[in-house]
Scaffold this active site. Sequence first.
Site, short mmCIF file in Angstrom:
data_model
loop_
_atom_site.label_atom_id
_atom_site.label_comp_id
_atom_site.label_asym_id
_atom_site.label_seq_id
_atom_site.Cartn_x
_atom_site.Cartn_y
_atom_site.Cartn_z
N TYR A 61 -11.71 -0.81 -0.27
CA TYR A 61 -11.66 -0.36 1.14
C TYR A 61 -10.46 0.22 1.79
CZ TYR A 61 -9.67 -4.36 3.23
OH TYR A 61 -8.54 -5.43 3.10
N ARG A 62 -9.20 -0.04 1.13
CA ARG A 62 -8.06 0.59 1.30
C ARG A 62 -7.03 0.22 -0.10
NH1 ARG A 62 -4.13 -3.47 4.84
NH2 ARG A 62 -4.33 -5.34 3.74
N TYR A 118 0.94 -1.24 -0.12
CA TYR A 118 -0.06 -0.19 -0.01
C TYR A 118 0.76 1.29 -0.11
CZ TYR A 118 -3.63 -3.17 1.02
OH TYR A 118 -4.46 -4.27 0.92
#
Lengths: 563, 563
Positions: A506-507, A103
Amino acid sequence: MATPLALPPNTSPETFKNFLAAVSKTVGDENIRVVTRLEELHDGTYHEQPRTHDPHHIVDQDYFLASAVICPRSVPDLQAIVRIANEFQIPLWPTSIGRNSGYGGAAPRLRGSVVLDLGRHMNRVLEVNVDGAYAVVEPGVTFADLHQYLVEHGLRDKLWIDVSSNWVWFLIWVEARFLGILWRGESGIHLTEANHWMMHCGMEVVLPSGELMRTGMGAMPQPKKLGEPSVPLHEEPGNKCWQLFPYGFGPYNDGLFSQSNLGIVTKMGIWLMPNPGGYQSYLITFPRDEDLHQAVDIIRPLRLQMILQNVPTIRHILMDAAVLGTKTEYTSTKGPLDDAELDGIAKRLNLGRWNFYGALYGPESTRNALWGIIKDAFSAVRGAKFYFPEDIKQKSVLHTRDKTLQGIPTFDELAWIDWLPNGAHLFFSPISKVSGDDAMLQYSVTKRRAREAGLDFIGTFTVGLREMHHIVCIVFDRKDPDSKSRAHWLIKTLIADCAAYGWGEYRTHLAVMDQIAETYNWNNNILMRFNEAIKNTLDPNGIIAPGKNGIWPSTYQKSLYKL
Amino acid sequence: MATPLALPPNTSPETFKNFLAAVSKTVGDENIRVVTRLEELHDGTYHEQPRTHDPHHIVDQDYFLASAVICPRSVPDLQAIVRIANEFQIPLWPTSIGRNSGYGGAAPRLRGSVVLDLGRHMNRVLEVNVDGAYAVVEPGVTFADLHQYLVEHGLRDKLWIDVSSNWVWFLIWVEARFLGILWRGESGIHLTEANHWMMHCGMEVVLPSGELMRTGMGAMPQPKKLGEPSVPLHEEPGNKCWQLFPYGFGPYNDGLFSQSNLGIVTKMGIWLMPNPGGYQSYLITFPRDEDLHQAVDIIRPLRLQMILQNVPTIRHILMDAAVLGTKTEYTSTKGPLDDAELDGIAKRLNLGRWNFYGALYGPESTRNALWGIIKDAFSAVRGAKFYFPEDIKQKSVLHTRDKTLQGIPTFDELAWIDWLPNGAHLFFSPISKVSGDDAMLQYSVTKRRAREAGLDFIGTFTVGLREMHHIVCIVFDRKDPDSKSRAHWLIKTLIADCAAYGWGEYRTHLAVMDQIAETYNWNNNILMRFNEAIKNTLDPNGIIAPGKNGIWPSTYQKSLYKL
């Protein structure tokens, strides 16, 4: 101090120097590192992650680059830094242990932001309370740290933790069954984004103004010596329910500090699981690609009924294969593997095309009752096989799961990143209904796009209570520009594909935060306008994590930072 | 239209008339009622509660008085009303079904506010989804409505609801075990405050600007025909996870709309419980006052271990006695009853000084295993007795609980309000650790103060997962000014006492909202300053529920409205 490679936008070297000089008076030079040379940008190992940039760089290694890394030693340090950042209008990017792998790691969304490395010094377990079954932790505390604390204090027989040591989506405590759907941030017990949301209770937050706020019952006068584990809180005067009751009086504000850029969480209560009094992990293998459909439809009612007590996961064969070896150890094929090769690998590893990992909790009688129902239900899948760890002699993911599912952290599974040379990865995680149709459709879409990108499909479906996460692990060679651009193309394409099907994420990675935020645009993008209004009120100088999850303060022109 | 008895502050009759004229164009005169005459102020019955004032008026009946009551027929009506209220700066007080009994009913905190009666027209069950085990409801939907819907649609064998039909704190579904600690607002499925917080999933909110926002996955394009139950959502295009996954992308904002004045929730998803496949309610009685201590310490570990599957409650003998009869039916004593009289009543009702109500869920084998452990544990209390409903022939609270604990709403228990003539009540609910010491200390403090006020102690302890709610029911005679002022004195005194002990409340009556808000004043009242900053940003004209839970917009000078 030296001038950094990357300065914040509209910031002169002079201003930045003055900012650092002011900060240095608080934390000392030894806690400030200016990023001056490209050679510094080692991608590191899992255990020593860089704080300067994304080790899994999908774009240029120095695109998401910090100007400097500052390690506050305490909450007052942090408050002082935030106040100085307001004065000089310097953007800060708080990170806990910097392992938000897949991420963006510790890297900032906005090039030139100052990374706040909270994990370096603010990493104490402040309290573990057995009667209340909770812990109070600082941002740098990892699952391994907390587990170690329990062991060292002889509490392991009383309390277990929920392990999410990266890539481990399973949840081990009974009331934590929701948490699989709640992983929202970094790995480790991550306090700048919500992780295990429902199991957190009470926060202390440094607001963008530098003021310190406590949420819920923490807003009443508190025991004095919080932070001195030697003195149990319950012996102190003041409100004792900060970690027992999440809500307090009036609006419940904690969510504003999850996946946001509205504050920096410095203390958090996390609920622990009472030792369930018994445990058994298991593996169920399904031979055929299409078995995914039937398996998911079998899971849904079992999950709703809590017969599946934790968050189950169905892993694609390559997910396990990659944990146990590199691609070259299995095949000389460069491109995506075909069904025949996948079957061959499954045979060799004595696994199925899909492999379902779970665990039973409670006394033997309970476990046996549950196992009977589970075995019965999955036996409907032709060729399904059932295993306990002791049934498997060769090295197996089940042996890792057997640890993690009882709260013992392990890093063994991270090996899958090395599927390709110079292995790096991106996560893509759309949410869907728990239905065989949705699972098969998402699987076919992502498999097809991965093939178009010349990459293998590596993924797993994890099932929350009422929704399913499809975790697609996009593995690429970070030293091969072509491999990187294909991975980047893949995630951007999948986001658009899934939005068209009505699936949202969601991320996500720094590089596609804006794209995903734009898919949540119902009614003229009111949600984003709402988020921006709150952002601009609480953080008028826009100093906390500009651009995080697509939320840009008015002090930055979003369009200038589009990738 | 006529001029109301109570006008909003700084509002001329002319302005108010123009406001109503504008609103009338939207909703029609038939949906507007101006409160012009004191004679209108009937205190009503439970089934027909007044929307104009608090039927349990602890201060003058016309102190918390609405200027008018407006019943929007739809979301667009509501949006229009909010926009007009901004134009004329008229304060609005949204309420669902107006049964926030013990907390002010439908009455506004700020005298002269316009009550929005959402329950009148916006009361549809929009969808019940069996695969996802959820419902989508409008603000006026009560537990009785939802239960009726399940029965009428033949879904009762598949899905149960959590009943909280006022005063029933129990929770019936397994994953709802937290909900007892989450009751934060009105009774009914109340959409202007969070109720059953963890089990809600996805909201639609009219913001103070009049704009419509959907939270979580609802911010992605949605199925078109939401609101037409005849067309199941899952057959529509768009994101299907609005009621399956609560979080979406970025900050989790739902909490801002719980116990707040930041928006008006118009749709909400609520998770239902799959039929657990078996059920058994029970009662355990404890003979002595001091048994409370031991009982609570027995409960704590059983609750943490989920052996107690729902939120248990230990009721004081007078709580049950009041359900079964009025005070005069038991005694001629006017003042608080003494131990001898309480023992007499317990003997007569064949109950203990404390009475513990619970239920077992699951197949018989599971229930038997759990019951064995529970019976074993509580047998340590000398003289404890164990009952199933069939063991009790006389009228008993257990027979009501037997219904409510399996999701069948009932109003039978409300009878306790009539303990005194013209019975009215206030709730006082401090939160504490789940410990015998805390329970006994809170009990002794409240009992002593109740005695000083010349009132009986009527109360119950309910146990969440890690905290305990002490629900003190302050029953008074609403037609006796002295009785009212003693009740008012009692709650104010208890708030101060408990704050000194470090116990806080999580919801309260209009009359003491400011006092309780002030007890959450850690670090120079930063939490309130944070709440006010958000309030003033989202609602610059301060039109939504000014003063709710102590949060006053900058358009009103708090100090002017102190009681």
